[in-house]
Design a protein around this motif. Structure first.
Motif, PDB file in Angstrom:
ATOM      1  N   THR A  84      16.599  29.356  -0.123  1.00  0.00           N
ATOM      2  CA  THR A  84      16.046  30.222  -1.154  1.00  0.00           C
ATOM      3  C   THR A  84      14.860  29.529  -1.813  1.00  0.00           C
ATOM      4  OG1 THR A  84      18.220  31.175  -1.577  1.00  0.00           O
ATOM      5  CG2 THR A  84      16.535  31.486  -3.271  1.00  0.00           C
ATOM      6  N   LYS A  86      12.548  28.580  -4.640  1.00  0.00           N
ATOM      7  CA  LYS A  86      12.692  28.558  -6.089  1.00  0.00           C
ATOM      8  C   LYS A  86      11.590  29.389  -6.744  1.00  0.00           C
ATOM      9  CE  LYS A  86      14.903  24.021  -6.401  1.00  0.00           C
ATOM     10  NZ  LYS A  86      14.835  22.662  -7.001  1.00  0.00           N
ATOM     11  N   SER A  88       9.836  28.804  -9.189  1.00  0.00           N
ATOM     12  CA  SER A  88       8.722  27.985  -9.660  1.00  0.00           C
ATOM     13  C   SER A  88       7.828  27.478  -8.536  1.00  0.00           C
ATOM     14  CB  SER A  88       9.253  26.776 -10.439  1.00  0.00           C
ATOM     15  OG  SER A  88      10.057  25.952  -9.605  1.00  0.00           O
ATOM     16  N   THR A  89       8.246  27.664  -7.272  1.00  0.00           N
ATOM     17  CA  THR A  89       7.502  27.081  -6.153  1.00  0.00           C
ATOM     18  C   THR A  89       6.085  27.638  -6.006  1.00  0.00           C
ATOM     19  OG1 THR A  89       9.547  26.577  -4.959  1.00  0.00           O
ATOM     20  CG2 THR A  89       7.524  26.698  -3.676  1.00  0.00           C
ATOM     21  N   ALA A 189      12.395  21.824 -11.505  1.00  0.00           N
ATOM     22  CA  ALA A 189      11.222  22.670 -11.282  1.00  0.00           C
ATOM     23  C   ALA A 189      10.120  21.894 -10.578  1.00  0.00           C
ATOM     24  CB  ALA A 189      10.707  23.216 -12.616  1.00  0.00           C
TER      25      ALA A 189
END
Length: 273
Positions: A84, A86, A88-89, A189
């Motif tokens: 998955t 994230k 914030s990526t 993050a």
């Protein structure tokens, strides 16, 4: 397992379980040998995966990693797994690009899957189908083109974290990765990577400014304090003024350093819109 339980399927115990990092796992279940892993595992076992070629290509194009199941040496099924991404990526990658950095993804996934994920996220280059022990080799090769910062959080990332010019571990990762890294991001993050790099640049820039100011200040005033202007202009710098000038220089350097308190993380283009 949850899906099997929901369907009322019994789960037989697994015996003689073994795991081969980068390839897959095997076990004996109900007297039958079951192997699950990547296509490289099937190749090692001599099991042809051609019957699932089209399905594997479709799954890879969707950014999923196809895994194959062999029972008693015969191909039985294909399954897909996916990490998955994230939330914030994308912002983290945009911030790194805003800093003028290139992003390379090093993964053990097959190339087609890795390239599909890279296209979706805007990653510059991909090193795919890398075995756990091969990450160090990739890092060493990338270092020939310039400094490399490696970001990781797993046990297999520890050697690469140590080999990189700067190893950055995610604080939510394994203890081994954290111990091997130079920088540890306490949050999970990925935006912290761009923040750490931007802060290090700002710090080095501030140090350079302070060194330049201190050097220039001393080059200009030490000769005056020594009386170099006295023969021509009769100018002398009294000890009291010299002490005050040196104190003023220190105040300037400290004040300039305190500007780092106003540092703000880099914002990728369009982040505020």
């Amino acid at each position: 397992m949850r899906a099997a339980e929901e369907r009322g399927l019994g789960l037989a115990p697994a015996d003689a379980f073994s795991a081969d990092p980068g390839f897959g796992v095997s076990a004996v279940i109900a007297g039958r040998r079951v192997e699950v892993g990547a296509d490289r595992l099937m190749q090692r076992l001599g099991v042809a995966v051609a019957p699932f070629a089209e399905e594997a290509a479709r799954l890879a194009d969707e950014g999923r990693t196809p895994l194959y199941v062999a029972v008693d040496g015969r191909l039985a099924a294909i399954v897909a797994v996916a990490d998955t991404v994230k939330p914030s990526t994308p912002a983290a990658l945009a911030a790194l690009h805003a800093l003028g950095l290139s992003v390379v993804m090093i993964t053990g996934d097959n190339r087609r899957t890795a390239e599909a994920v890279a296209r979706r996220l805007g990653i510059d280059a991909v090193e795919a189908e890398v075995l756990p022990g091969g990450k160090v080799e990739v890092v060493e090769r990338l270092k020939r083109a310039g400094p490399v910062a490696f970001v990781g959080d797993g046990i297999n990332d520890a050697p690469a974290l140590a080999a990189a010019d700067v190893g950055i571990a995610i604080g939510t990762g394994t203890d081994v990765a954290i111990e091997s890294a130079d920088v540890v991001l306490m949050s999970g993050a990925l935006t912290g990577v761009a923040t750490a790099l931007a802060l290090s640049r700002a710090t080095m820039r501030n140090i350079t400014e302070n060194l330049f100011w201190a050097f220039a200040y001393n080059v200009a005033l030490i000769p005056v304090a020594a009386g170099v202007l006295y023969p021509a202009a009769g100018i002398l710098l009294s000890p009291m003024l010299a002490a005050g000038a040196m104190a003023l220089s220190s105040v300037f350097v400290v004040t300039n350093a305190l500007r780092l308190r106003r540092f703000s993380p880099p914002q990728p283009a369009g982040a505020g819109s």
